[in-house]
Design an enzyme around this catalytic site. Structure first.
Site, PDB file in Angstrom:
ATOM      1  N   PHE A  65       0.845  -1.193   0.000  1.00  0.00           N
ATOM      2  CA  PHE A  65       0.000   0.000   0.000  1.00  0.00           C
ATOM      3  C   PHE A  65       0.886   1.251   0.000  1.00  0.00           C
ATOM      4  O   PHE A  65       1.801   1.347  -0.803  1.00  0.00           O
ATOM      5  CB  PHE A  65      -0.995  -0.043   1.164  1.00  0.00           C
ATOM      6  CG  PHE A  65      -2.069  -1.088   0.972  1.00  0.00           C
ATOM      7  CD1 PHE A  65      -2.970  -0.991  -0.078  1.00  0.00           C
ATOM      8  CD2 PHE A  65      -2.169  -2.180   1.821  1.00  0.00           C
ATOM      9  CE1 PHE A  65      -3.947  -1.961  -0.282  1.00  0.00           C
ATOM     10  CE2 PHE A  65      -3.140  -3.149   1.633  1.00  0.00           C
ATOM     11  CZ  PHE A  65      -4.034  -3.030   0.578  1.00  0.00           C
ATOM     12  N   SER A  66       0.668   2.199   0.908  1.00  0.00           N
ATOM     13  CA  SER A  66       1.412   3.460   0.811  1.00  0.00           C
ATOM     14  C   SER A  66       2.864   3.360   1.226  1.00  0.00           C
ATOM     15  O   SER A  66       3.609   4.333   1.088  1.00  0.00           O
ATOM     16  CB  SER A  66       0.707   4.550   1.618  1.00  0.00           C
ATOM     17  OG  SER A  66      -0.463   4.965   0.946  1.00  0.00           O
ATOM     18  N   GLY A  67       3.296   2.189   1.685  1.00  0.00           N
ATOM     19  CA  GLY A  67       4.733   1.982   1.810  1.00  0.00           C
ATOM     20  C   GLY A  67       5.414   2.173   0.468  1.00  0.00           C
ATOM     21  O   GLY A  67       6.614   2.483   0.385  1.00  0.00           O
ATOM     22  N   LYS A  69       5.013   4.653  -1.439  1.00  0.00           N
ATOM     23  CA  LYS A  69       5.422   6.052  -1.583  1.00  0.00           C
ATOM     24  C   LYS A  69       6.863   6.274  -1.130  1.00  0.00           C
ATOM     25  O   LYS A  69       7.583   7.090  -1.699  1.00  0.00           O
ATOM     26  CB  LYS A  69       4.466   6.964  -0.809  1.00  0.00           C
ATOM     27  CG  LYS A  69       3.047   7.004  -1.356  1.00  0.00           C
ATOM     28  CD  LYS A  69       2.185   7.980  -0.576  1.00  0.00           C
ATOM     29  CE  LYS A  69       0.770   8.087  -1.143  1.00  0.00           C
ATOM     30  NZ  LYS A  69      -0.064   6.909  -0.843  1.00  0.00           N
ATOM     31  N   TYR A 145      -3.237  14.605   2.741  1.00  0.00           N
ATOM     32  CA  TYR A 145      -2.689  13.391   2.163  1.00  0.00           C
ATOM     33  C   TYR A 145      -3.335  13.081   0.820  1.00  0.00           C
ATOM     34  O   TYR A 145      -4.552  12.940   0.716  1.00  0.00           O
ATOM     35  CB  TYR A 145      -2.904  12.237   3.135  1.00  0.00           C
ATOM     36  CG  TYR A 145      -2.213  10.955   2.777  1.00  0.00           C
ATOM     37  CD1 TYR A 145      -0.868  10.942   2.429  1.00  0.00           C
ATOM     38  CD2 TYR A 145      -2.900   9.746   2.832  1.00  0.00           C
ATOM     39  CE1 TYR A 145      -0.229   9.758   2.131  1.00  0.00           C
ATOM     40  CE2 TYR A 145      -2.268   8.549   2.542  1.00  0.00           C
ATOM     41  CZ  TYR A 145      -0.923   8.563   2.189  1.00  0.00           C
ATOM     42  OH  TYR A 145      -0.288   7.386   1.889  1.00  0.00           O
TER      43      TYR A 145
END
Length: 363
Positions: A65-67, A69, A145
């Site tokens: 997921f947003s890891g 980014k 965000y």
């Protein structure tokens, strides 16, 4: 559930904390810490697929997921081809908002969702819509965000600056040179190693948000992903090169990436210092959550996302939906990563916090 893997002498408290995490798990997880190039914690256990009782193995891959980014922020810093002070339209002619590249990377561009009919998996189509979209506020004046649009925007900027897709850049800049088991646009031959994602009972997004109007915006931002087991577990999602959230990897490789960064590898010192200083901070204008960003990286914040304050000074990395936590403690000379396939609401999830507290106590 049995804890598998190993810890170095002095890190038994981390193993105990991980055992507590697994004892309360419906799925599986892994936690790794790499210090000065050496894995001092490398633990895994539980179920990669609870429905079929497939165990979590040492090479189980999971959607980050947003890891993602943090991985993409590292690519941006390593290539150093995007000037954060330059207007977006300097790289992307036809982009209408008066935003800089820094605004995009630091979540202040004012484009937190795609307005109009779109397929979130189509980077090019979403980027084209965003290029013509009016921001919700003057770029740079508020932080909020950009859960998915961060990826559409940054992928397009990188494509225009380098001529290559963001997935190709992750492979050529990080995965292959440093032997990291990280993938953006995960190929079919790796499907057999994937953990199946599941939402814990009562799973909810943005649990600190009470305002009903802004709640509608949040639901619009995430519609069709975190509210859909089918979409998040689909091959189409894994294949998509979504720079905001579709990378897959192991805790071991994520911890190694952040250890490398903390020791001056992958990204030269000056670009890394620029990327990890504060570019935006404040209360999220949509979600009401305290935020602090560098150029794509999350930074230590008032709510302790990156662990005890005695260790998290200068910390950077990125968390992921449902509980993932990945980052560097530069002062301690280490990188860490917690990966799980069981998504829990932020207000009901203390797993990563517990592990980071045990890690701090072990140093």
């Amino acid at each position: 559930m049995t804890v598998l893997g190993s810890v170095a002498p002095g890190f038994d408290a981390v193993r105990d904390a991980f055992a507590d995490v697994l004892a309360d798990a419906r799925g599986g997880a892994s936690f790794a810490v790499v210090r000065d190039g050496r894995a001092v914690v490398d633990l895994w256990g539980g179920l990669a697929d609870p429905a079929s009782a497939v165990p979590w193995r040492d090479d189980t891959l999971c959607v980050l997921f947003s890891g993602t980014k943090g991985i993409v922020a590292t690519v941006v810093a390593a290539l150093d081809v995007l000037d954060p002070d330059a207007p977006v339209r300097e790289v992307w002619p036809g982009f209408t908002a008066d935003a800089t590249i820094g605004h995009v990377l630091a979540h202040t561009a004012g484009l937190p969702y795609v307005d109009g009919e779109h397929d979130m998996l189509d980077n090019a189509a979403c980027a084209a819509l965003l290029a013509e979209q009016r921001p919700l506020w003057t770029p740079g004046t508020r932080v909020a965000y950009h859960a998915l649009t961060y990826g559409h925007l940054v992928a397009e900027l990188l494509r225009r600056a380098t001529g290559r897709s963001v997935g190709t850049l992750v492979r050529e800049t990080l995965a292959e040179p440093f032997g990291l088991d990280l993938h953006l646009g995960t190929p079919e031959y790796l499907d057999g190693r994937m953990a199946r994602l599941l939402r814990a009972p009562g799973y909810a997004i943005s649990t600190v948000l009470d305002d009903p109007e802004r709640r509608k915006i949040v639901e619009r931002m995430y519609a069709g992903l975190l509210d859909s087991d089918e979409r998040m577990n689909s091959a189409a999602y894994r294949r998509a090169e979504l720079a905001a959230g579709s990378a897959t990897g192991t805790a071991r490789s994520m911890a190694r990436l952040y250890d490398l960064l903390g020791h001056g590898q992958v990204v030269p010192p000056d670009p890394l210092a620029r990327a990890t200083r504060t570019w935006s901070e404040g209360v999220d204008a949509i979600n009401d959550r305290p935020l602090r960003f560098g150029l794509g990286y999350e930074l230590e914040d008032p709510i302790g996302t990156y662990g005890p304050t005695s260790r998290s000074a200068g910390a950077f990395g990125h968390s992921g939906a449902g509980g993932g936590r990945h980052g560097a403690w530069p002062q301690a000379g280490l990188g860490f990563s917690f990966v799980t396939n069981e998504l829990r609401s932020e207000n009901a999830d203390g797993r990563a916090d517990r592990l980071l507290e045990a890690l701090s106590a072990s140093l």
